[in-house]
Design a protein around this motif. Sequence first.
Motif, PDB file in Angstrom:
ATOM      1  N   PHE D  59       0.915  -1.239  -0.180  1.00 62.20           N
ATOM      2  CA  PHE D  59      -0.104  -0.113  -0.062  1.00 62.20           C
ATOM      3  C   PHE D  59       0.860   1.037   0.000  1.00 62.20           C
ATOM      4  CE2 PHE D  59      -2.905  -3.163   2.196  1.00 62.20           C
ATOM      5  CZ  PHE D  59      -4.456  -2.921   0.878  1.00 62.20           C
ATOM      6  N   GLU D  60       2.293   1.864   0.876  1.00 65.13           N
ATOM      7  CA  GLU D  60       2.814   2.710   0.495  1.00 65.13           C
ATOM      8  C   GLU D  60       3.577   2.715  -0.766  1.00 65.13           C
ATOM      9  OE1 GLU D  60       6.572   1.905   2.963  1.00 65.13           O
ATOM     10  OE2 GLU D  60       6.097   4.016   4.153  1.00 65.13           O
ATOM     11  N   HIS D  71       4.283  11.154   4.400  1.00 66.62           N
ATOM     12  CA  HIS D  71       5.911  10.857   5.078  1.00 66.62           C
ATOM     13  C   HIS D  71       6.248   9.479   5.522  1.00 66.62           C
ATOM     14  CE1 HIS D  71       9.710  11.000   7.735  1.00 66.62           C
ATOM     15  NE2 HIS D  71       8.706  10.804   8.827  1.00 66.62           N
ATOM     16  N   VAL D  72       7.314   8.560   4.577  1.00 66.04           N
ATOM     17  CA  VAL D  72       7.316   7.515   4.889  1.00 66.04           C
ATOM     18  C   VAL D  72       7.622   6.404   5.663  1.00 66.04           C
ATOM     19  CG1 VAL D  72       9.039   5.878   3.806  1.00 66.04           C
ATOM     20  CG2 VAL D  72       8.366   7.327   2.538  1.00 66.04           C
ATOM     21  N   PHE D  73       7.616   5.955   6.980  1.00 65.28           N
ATOM     22  CA  PHE D  73       7.300   5.894   7.569  1.00 65.28           C
ATOM     23  C   PHE D  73       9.101   5.037   8.358  1.00 65.28           C
ATOM     24  CE2 PHE D  73       8.158   2.009  10.818  1.00 65.28           C
ATOM     25  CZ  PHE D  73       7.573   2.482  11.890  1.00 65.28           C
ATOM     26  N   ASP D  74       9.787   4.491   7.154  1.00 66.20           N
ATOM     27  CA  ASP D  74      11.080   4.168   7.245  1.00 66.20           C
ATOM     28  C   ASP D  74      11.691   3.870   5.926  1.00 66.20           C
ATOM     29  OD1 ASP D  74      13.988   2.886   8.146  1.00 66.20           O
ATOM     30  OD2 ASP D  74      13.618   2.520   9.720  1.00 66.20           O
ATOM     31  N   HIS D 114       0.856   3.513  10.613  1.00 65.96           N
ATOM     32  CA  HIS D 114       0.933   4.728   9.746  1.00 65.96           C
ATOM     33  C   HIS D 114       0.618   4.025   9.007  1.00 65.96           C
ATOM     34  CE1 HIS D 114       4.317   7.669   8.975  1.00 65.96           C
ATOM     35  NE2 HIS D 114       3.785   6.792   7.745  1.00 65.96           N
ATOM     36  N   VAL D 115       0.802   3.192   8.424  1.00 72.43           N
ATOM     37  CA  VAL D 115      -0.217   3.384   6.495  1.00 72.43           C
ATOM     38  C   VAL D 115      -0.912   3.439   6.688  1.00 72.43           C
ATOM     39  CG1 VAL D 115       0.087   1.712   5.000  1.00 72.43           C
ATOM     40  CG2 VAL D 115       1.971   2.615   5.684  1.00 72.43           C
ATOM     41  N   LEU D 136      -6.453  -4.048  -5.286  1.00 70.99           N
ATOM     42  CA  LEU D 136      -5.657  -5.073  -5.610  1.00 70.99           C
ATOM     43  C   LEU D 136      -4.342  -5.027  -4.086  1.00 70.99           C
ATOM     44  CD1 LEU D 136      -3.703  -6.776  -7.118  1.00 70.99           C
ATOM     45  CD2 LEU D 136      -2.691  -4.744  -7.830  1.00 70.99           C
ATOM     46  N   GLY D 137      -4.421  -3.950  -3.528  1.00 66.28           N
ATOM     47  CA  GLY D 137      -4.051  -4.233  -2.148  1.00 66.28           C
ATOM     48  C   GLY D 137      -4.548  -4.901  -1.386  1.00 66.28           C
ATOM     49  N   LEU D 138      -6.188  -4.737  -1.483  1.00 66.07           N
ATOM     50  CA  LEU D 138      -6.836  -5.832  -0.496  1.00 66.07           C
ATOM     51  C   LEU D 138      -6.818  -7.266  -1.289  1.00 66.07           C
ATOM     52  CD1 LEU D 138      -9.349  -3.364   0.815  1.00 66.07           C
ATOM     53  CD2 LEU D 138      -6.968  -4.398   1.780  1.00 66.07           C
TER      54      LEU D 138
END
Lengths: 393, 393, 393, 393
Positions: D59-60, D71-74, D114-115, D136-138
């Motif tokens: 998803f990210e 903001h990207v988590f890591d 976070h996502v 699709l992601g699900l």
Amino acid sequence: MSAIPDIARPSGGLREHYRRVRERSLALTGELSPEDCAIQSMPDASPVKWHLAHTTWFFETMILASRPGYHVFDPRFAYLFNSYYEALGPRHPRPQRGMLTRPSLDEVMAYRAHVDAAMEKAIAADGEALQQTLILGLHHEEQHQELILTDIKHAFFANPLLPAYSRDASPSAGATELAWRGHPGGLVEIGHQGAHFAFDNETPRHVVMLRPFRIASRPVSNGEYLEFIADGGFRRPEFWLSDGWAKAQAEGWEAPLYWLSDNDGSRSVFTLSGARALDRHAPVEHVSFFEAAAFAAWAGKRLPTEFEWEAASRDFAFGQVWEWTRSSYDPYPGFKPFSGAAAEYNGKFMVGQLVLRGGSIASPPGHVRSTYRNFFPASARWQFSGIRLAEDA
Amino acid sequence: MSAIPDIARPSGGLREHYRRVRERSLALTGELSPEDCAIQSMPDASPVKWHLAHTTWFFETMILASRPGYHVFDPRFAYLFNSYYEALGPRHPRPQRGMLTRPSLDEVMAYRAHVDAAMEKAIAADGEALQQTLILGLHHEEQHQELILTDIKHAFFANPLLPAYSRDASPSAGATELAWRGHPGGLVEIGHQGAHFAFDNETPRHVVMLRPFRIASRPVSNGEYLEFIADGGFRRPEFWLSDGWAKAQAEGWEAPLYWLSDNDGSRSVFTLSGARALDRHAPVEHVSFFEAAAFAAWAGKRLPTEFEWEAASRDFAFGQVWEWTRSSYDPYPGFKPFSGAAAEYNGKFMVGQLVLRGGSIASPPGHVRSTYRNFFPASARWQFSGIRLAEDA
Amino acid sequence: MSAIPDIARPSGGLREHYRRVRERSLALTGELSPEDCAIQSMPDASPVKWHLAHTTWFFETMILASRPGYHVFDPRFAYLFNSYYEALGPRHPRPQRGMLTRPSLDEVMAYRAHVDAAMEKAIAADGEALQQTLILGLHHEEQHQELILTDIKHAFFANPLLPAYSRDASPSAGATELAWRGHPGGLVEIGHQGAHFAFDNETPRHVVMLRPFRIASRPVSNGEYLEFIADGGFRRPEFWLSDGWAKAQAEGWEAPLYWLSDNDGSRSVFTLSGARALDRHAPVEHVSFFEAAAFAAWAGKRLPTEFEWEAASRDFAFGQVWEWTRSSYDPYPGFKPFSGAAAEYNGKFMVGQLVLRGGSIASPPGHVRSTYRNFFPASARWQFSGIRLAEDA
Amino acid sequence: MSAIPDIARPSGGLREHYRRVRERSLALTGELSPEDCAIQSMPDASPVKWHLAHTTWFFETMILASRPGYHVFDPRFAYLFNSYYEALGPRHPRPQRGMLTRPSLDEVMAYRAHVDAAMEKAIAADGEALQQTLILGLHHEEQHQELILTDIKHAFFANPLLPAYSRDASPSAGATELAWRGHPGGLVEIGHQGAHFAFDNETPRHVVMLRPFRIASRPVSNGEYLEFIADGGFRRPEFWLSDGWAKAQAEGWEAPLYWLSDNDGSRSVFTLSGARALDRHAPVEHVSFFEAAAFAAWAGKRLPTEFEWEAASRDFAFGQVWEWTRSSYDPYPGFKPFSGAAAEYNGKFMVGQLVLRGGSIASPPGHVRSTYRNFFPASARWQFSGIRLAEDA
């Protein structure tokens, strides 16, 4: 080379047919030394001597062994020269075929002569009754004639001296324009039917539904494959199937098998006549399915299915290189294997391989027919295998 | 067979010495077919043809190449027949030596003749100056004579036909009582010193401190090893070194290499003369260090160190089987390798192997001397390796 | 760090000694997550949790199991946490230790507490009788304390995030001049003798004859190893043992394990505190025996034998890195293993390894003594192993 | 269990759909310890924690990364949790996924939160535009939900303690008579068409020509498979494909994966609820294609093609076990992969695998549909895979 008609039973009768095929094996190997004939360069390949003995074992086992009065040449050969017939008992492990310095080449030749003499008598006495198995045995031997060439080529390539199998080199091919042949799709009949010989995997003839497509008039050439390489084909994963990319990385593929890297930038290739300059107009050969599919993706095309290939085969010439199709080697609907021990001939290999169609310069006459289904794993490169493109209409 | 004196330089001069050694190689291989000579049955073994060519390459490279007027037989042989000399350039990979169907055996014989002719001229012209390297080359060739026998035995064992290398079988040995020879220990001199030839790894002679010990008067016999097997020796980890137990399990060891399982309970073994009944009085052979050490533990004894072995060697006969010692193959204090390219001869292998002492029925005369240090990995079984026991006094 | 005296039995009695060692294991692992403790990054390494359980199993099996009234914590642990004691029954395969998500870390902690409580009772009741086995168990646990550090370092290095085990970084070392300490050779006494604890492989004390030699006052530094690399040390086979060169090529070695390649040419290394700039004055560590021997050859020196090392050990400081010696790990003359199940402790590993002497920053206090014989295969790099040079006098 | 209709878009809107799927992943893993979630028991399986992170990465990467303000988590997670998307850059090697003790399970949970928060905002703002990729992601996450179960089952089986994933055991099935459903063959439409979600490999819908056939009303049961075993099914090569026989011999197969050998002759199997008595009426599961095809040959039947299966699927219930078909996983005629990075989702795996149809007790609701094409190599056994028989009419 144009398409060769399906002539499985040549004129002159069974005895002449038998002789002609058997002699062709000797003609193909006559220039090789005993050492050349003994070597096995990888588990997938076999020594020439083994091919000469195994094809003889086939006749002895399938025809002679049950005939009254036949004297088995050497009972240990049943173990040494059985290839993969589980029903016929235990056998020498395939990767160990290169260990058989004995029997010597001379003894194998004596074995061939012994079996040939008995076969001629059997043909004279019972030709009609034996015909079906005998014809299978001859086609079997012809398949091994092609393997003799692919395997000795692989073996010689393992030698830094790059020996030549033959002094004759193919004449350079002229450039040929690639054209696209259209096919309307619809219901087509696929597979062998009729009196001529065919392997069990070519049957039964059945109906397949096709969508309209176009197919190339000739195989991809070395020059075209060079463009793929020059465009980073071996470094760009987007063109590759996942397993193909992994294999190419693991083995460091940068070009088809037998292509030599030259210091001055010109290309040469190892051939049955030794190292030669690359002929840009000749069909590319010794590519795996993975390299064929990657080329097709790069070219914005695809490989034909085996059904498309067969349906359109009258519209193009074939027989220079085996042509990878986009079809996995599955059984035809209603497939029945040969009966008896020959049941293991094809059926038990019907998984995990891809179908190739056509035939190669190494194929014996008569094997180049539109229904013939050759098959190899997707990573195999040592056959004379090339590429014909297709696309949706 | 009793201990053989250290005679490295036979009578008759250098030329006769050279001829005698070179002819012995041919005598050992004269009955083998070209196919027999081409085969490599495992990466550790080499084809007979390769041995014949490599020993020739040694003279060509170490002596002839730098002599004015010498015409190199084939410049590609420097690549094909270099064994492991990094300083002498790249080489054909060891596991691929069996791929060399070309050059043919005939060509290798011509290579030998070419080098022999040039060597005879060189000896005539500069015998004194060349003597040191030449004598090394001859001992080198003799080492390969033993390997020719061990390697062809291994190769023939890979063939289900179990061919015989020779028709002569060793006569059956009579029973010999095992006696224990005492040694008082103390400071002993170990290693070669003097005018006779020795390999660099036998030097320098140096002083070692020993404790009192006893050593067996003869090697362990097949009959004694059978008792170990019958007592569960191969199924009881308490006798085994850890790596040895793991290896024995992984490879399914149940007896020494070349022992055949018989259906009726009687034992036979594969020998250079084919399958033969096991001689219970003959020394057990083809055991790894692991199997030797396990036997010793079962017997409540131990293997001698190489220093004990050498110090006591005048008190027993040796030369039937190589005898595993309990000494890792480390350099002697002050060890200096041969100079020049021969520096790679021994020194770079001095780790991860065990020392064997004595000599075998396959060893050339002159190699069976009390300071000779043979060495192989702990799992090696295809040499003629056996067991002599020792114990603390 | 200077040489640490041989104090195996600290003040305060057995109970305090037991507590101190057991608590040190917990202190070393207190910051690790359950996941960190479960991982096995290669077959030679073990999960931290396994170390914590196995050292506990040792006490339970060797001491508690036979005591009346002791209740085994979980009978299945005998299978899970036996390391290699064949005499104690079958065991979970070593390469599968990382599969043990259960028992959980909490359960292993409960196991430790259960055994600790029983051990304290046993010590109170029978301290004298148990002392010998108990002290062995404590030294055993201390050995595993060092392995906990080497194994978690290896595991963290397998993670692209390069996690830090600890926030403390060693202070940068100052430059130290290398001096050469002479030793006159002659008869020296080697091995442990006396009342303090020692492992069986350190005994018996015996006399060895040495030649005069010199030994370096400190280990080789990172800066010195950088010179070797800069001079092509990893690309020049002339410095390498044959097996070492093969290994270095096969694994692509270009520097010691844990050295990171930096884009800007500066070097950093992975440490227990994460990635850090390379300290040129600190001892090089995480080199294999092969890399140590190659460095020595390049430097025109050699590695000391373990006997030279021990004889001269009072003349230098040690304990920062394990120091590879040029001695294979063979039994001392007259070696007798521990009795009972502990017989398998050391003796069965005495082949195919090299002796390291000294001790490292990861070694528990008391383990850094002049007679201690550590041992690893020549290719092992994940221990804190370095290099001390020697030369003939 | 009866056939489940194609409901890809549940009621309640995108946000609820997103929440429901994401929460299901947590529900499936809530009872597992951090250690359980970190383990990788073979290269083909992945740690549970990796599944939880990878589905979040999807998803990210596919949705959030390009959205302003996200903001990207890591940033390092792009490397750690990419599965096989070459177009999205380099990635952590698959066989090393079990090395990721960090990030911890807690951190992965924070990553998910976070996502999820960002996704809820994105859905609120741009639901319509994102819908296609989000759905699709699900479905992607749901596929990994099934893998979580198959992979933790495999991991727990590697533990001699045989832990249970869940305390609930399936109720014992009753006996069901097997009936044969006839199909007249002819032209049938195969593949997905319509508004509901489907993977690209289910398209395009196209016409296939079939011959008349019959198909079994239910999968083969454990009891029936026991008869095959009792009749020597695993010892008789005549039933096996060649590669299957080789695999079965090499790996010592004697029964489906997870079947336990009991000393008293009664059978038990390892299940997600631990070891249980074998239910003879339940469908056999954890068989490879090879074992499925061998059973069919023994029974005198065959496996259906995927086209026969789909054409007849309304005539039988499915969803208990994945059902191996006799169809290699080739692209449908006219196949076009998803666009963008998702192009690598299915297409690049279309060689060397077999199609399975149906769905299993581990499959998420909605995945059990008649057009779904699951695919695995012929030797794969760790999926919930079983057998439905067919025969020519």
